[in-house]
Design an enzyme around this catalytic site. Structure first.
Site, short mmCIF file in Angstrom:
data_model
loop_
_atom_site.label_atom_id
_atom_site.label_comp_id
_atom_site.label_asym_id
_atom_site.label_seq_id
_atom_site.Cartn_x
_atom_site.Cartn_y
_atom_site.Cartn_z
N GLU A 26 -16.66 -11.47 -3.81
CA GLU A 26 -16.09 -12.11 -4.60
C GLU A 26 -16.61 -13.61 -4.55
OE1 GLU A 26 -11.66 -10.12 -5.42
OE2 GLU A 26 -11.84 -11.69 -4.05
N GLU B 241 -12.60 -2.49 -5.99
CA GLU B 241 -11.19 -2.84 -5.74
C GLU B 241 -10.31 -2.88 -6.87
OE1 GLU B 241 -10.70 -6.66 -3.80
OE2 GLU B 241 -12.24 -6.77 -2.66
C1 BG6 Z 1 -9.50 -9.61 -3.32
C2 BG6 Z 1 -10.13 -9.52 -2.08
O1 BG6 Z 1 -9.43 -10.66 -4.00
O2 BG6 Z 1 -8.00 -9.33 -3.45
C3 BG6 Z 1 -9.10 -8.73 -0.99
O3 BG6 Z 1 -11.27 -9.05 -2.16
C4 BG6 Z 1 -7.79 -8.85 -1.22
O4 BG6 Z 1 -9.60 -9.17 0.36
C5 BG6 Z 1 -7.37 -8.40 -2.48
O5 BG6 Z 1 -7.07 -8.14 -0.17
C6 BG6 Z 1 -5.91 -8.10 -2.79
O6 BG6 Z 1 -5.39 -9.71 -2.40
P1 BG6 Z 1 -4.26 -9.74 -1.67
O7 BG6 Z 1 -3.77 -11.25 -1.45
O8 BG6 Z 1 -3.13 -9.02 -2.25
O9 BG6 Z 1 -4.72 -9.28 -0.41
#
Ligand code: BG6
Length: 494
Positions: free
Chosen positions: A185, A389
């Site tokens: 990111e 993701e």
């Molecule tokens: C992304 C990141 O922004 O979102 C992850 O690459 C992160 O590391 C994921 O865990 C979800 O966000 P959060 O704050 O719910 O863990």
């Protein structure tokens, strides 16, 4: 559903070393930036300025739980965890190599063999279960010494340090790892400069404000060095292993930013907002800086120093594919403040999206936004896409029989896969789909455990208690069914 997913589609899941491994000081590892944070959006990292030495030093807050220091103990339990993922039929597993396990301070000449040994065993376990390892070189994991003693990525020397690290792991995992990403990111550099761009005010001007006193020019400088380091790593990777591929990795929830209405100011504003993210993929996929950023540099007096050979590197070593995260969409209004967190941006509330992630996170659920983003990316770059993701965090407690019926997670998964299928039909080339956090992990945004994304529950809690025991949630078998049928059977049976 019709069979639209390619036969070799990479179904699987994704995590990051700092959110799963724990063992933050084992095997020779030293702290990295996330080890000094509770939640990556925190503007006050646990560091203190040492005036005598002229460096920042780690200064952990007493009585506060830094859950990532032990995380879910994947470092010691990875064999069993990977076996559980293989039961779901995973074809791929994304994690990061923790840079600080390989080069603990970041500036050493030789790598730490104990750290390499850990990743040898982990990657071999993935291969044993026929999973494609998908590796991020830094998931918010710049070694703390590089930030605290060099100022981080605004210092050009980091390019060489990263080069040494990247070359080491490319040589070590040649033929074993095909899909690489340099910086997770990377487009969060301005929103979270300390975590995403590994940069701090150096030397300190106001020691109580290590991040907020950074100038735009300093952040653009760090970003430029990240771009050069990415291009150089891509060059090395191609020489070492011609079959390997390098992807830009961006948080692209922000591309699903809809203008509030047809007011031209909202249309243009939404476009400019998206350019905050496009800047990164434009440079890394097209190989040059776009005109819109040069205008900002000129008018805001923040042009970074660029050496002549940098531009050649950028243009010769562009991304082979686009890796991205997608969680939510948002609405741009010229009158609403655009806030950004780990899941993406938050502007005006979208009255058309009635489904939301559970309290207290409340991220709006917008599967069509994912198809929109995938089409936009394909139109702009015509490169393969890899959704690395996508997921839903829920605060869950097993019932007295140890069961968790996570129907909301199954629904979220189903709805988003339906749109990935539509995007494939639209003509997008898609390498795979990786669920974020297939096993419960520490939240990046808030540093807590109770925001659970997993198909596998981990008995660990916000106060640091818990046995680390793993339990299968109902969604475990649901994802297994999806993978077994290559995305044809998305029926939820619980
Ligand atoms: C992304 C990141 O922004 O979102 C992850 O690459 C992160 O590391 C994921 O865990 C979800 O966000 P959060 O704050 O719910 O863990």
């Amino acid at each position: 559903m019709q069979n639209v997913f390619p036969e070799d589609f990479l179904w699987g899941g994704a995590v990051a070393a700092n959110q799963v491994e724990g063992a933050w000081l084992e095997g020779g590892k030293l702290p990295n930036v996330t080890d000094s944070l509770i939640g990556i959006m925190n503007k006050n990292p646990s560091v203190i300025w040492d005036d005598k030495q002229g460096i920042w030093k780690l200064n952990l807050e007493k009585d506060r739980a830094y859950l990532s220091h032990e995380a879910v103990d994947f470092y010691h339990r990875f064999e069993k965890d990977i076996k559980m993922m293989s039961e779901m039929g995973f074809k791929a597993f994304r994690t990061s190599i923790s840079w600080g396990r390989i080069f603990p301070r970041g500036d050493e000449e030789t790598p730490n063999e104990a750290g390499l040994n850990f990743y040898d065993r982990m990657i071999d376990t993935l291969l044993k279960y026929k999973m494609e390892p998908v590796i991020t070189l830094s998931h918010y994991e710049t070694p703390l010494a590089l930030v605290a003693e060099y100022g981080g990525w605004q210092n050009r020397r980091l390019i060489d340090f990263f080069d040494r690290y990247a070359t080491t792991v490319f040589n070590r995992y040649k033929g074993k790892v095909k899909y690489w990403m340099t910086f997770n990111e990377i487009n969060n550099a301005f929103r979270m400069p300390y975590a995403a761009a590994g940069v701090i005010k150096f030397p300190a001007t106001d020691p109580s404000e290590p991040i907020t006193t950074l100038t735009k020019k300093e952040i653009y400088q760090a970003v430029h060095h990240l771009f050069v380091a990415n291009a150089l790593a891509t060059k090395r990777m191609k020489t070492i292993d011609s079959a390997a591929m390098m992807g830009v990795m961006c948080s692209f929830s922000s591309l699903a930013t809809y203008p509030l209405d047809c007011n031209p100011e909202n249309i243009f504003g939404a476009m400019e907002f998206k350019r905050n993210s496009y800047l990164f993929s434009d440079v890394m996929c097209r190989g040059h800086y776009p005109g819109y950023v040069k205008r900002i540099w000129r008018e805001e007096n923040c042009t970074p120093n660029i050496e002549e050979e940098d531009l050649d590197l950028l243009s010769n070593y562009t991304s082979d594919y686009i890796a991205f995260s997608y969680y939510r969409s948002t609405v741009f209004s010229k009158d609403a403040e655009m806030r950004v967190d780990t899941g993406g941006a938050k502007g005006f509330d979208n009255p058309f999206l009635t489904e939301k992630a559970p309290e207290p996170w409340n991220w709006p659920i917008d599967p069509l936004g994912l198809r929109y983003v995938m089409n936009e990316l394909t139109d702009r770059y015509e490169l393969p896409l890899f959704l690395v993701e996508n997921g839903l965090g829920i605060d869950e407690v097993p019932d007295e029989n140890g069961h968790i019926l996570d129907i909301e997670r199954a629904n979220y998964l189903k709805m988003h896969l339906e749109e990935v299928a539509e995007a494939i039909k639209d003509g997008c080339e898609v390498i795979g789909y990786l669920w974020w956090g297939p096993i419960d992990i520490v939240s990046a945004g808030t540093g807590e455990m109770k925001k659970r994304y997993g198909f596998i529950y981990v008995d660990r809690h916000n106060d640091g208690s818990g046995s680390f025991k793993r339990l299968k949630k109902a969604s475990f078998n649901y994802y297994k069914q999806i993978i077994e049928t290559n995305g044809v059977d998305l029926t939820i049976n619980f």
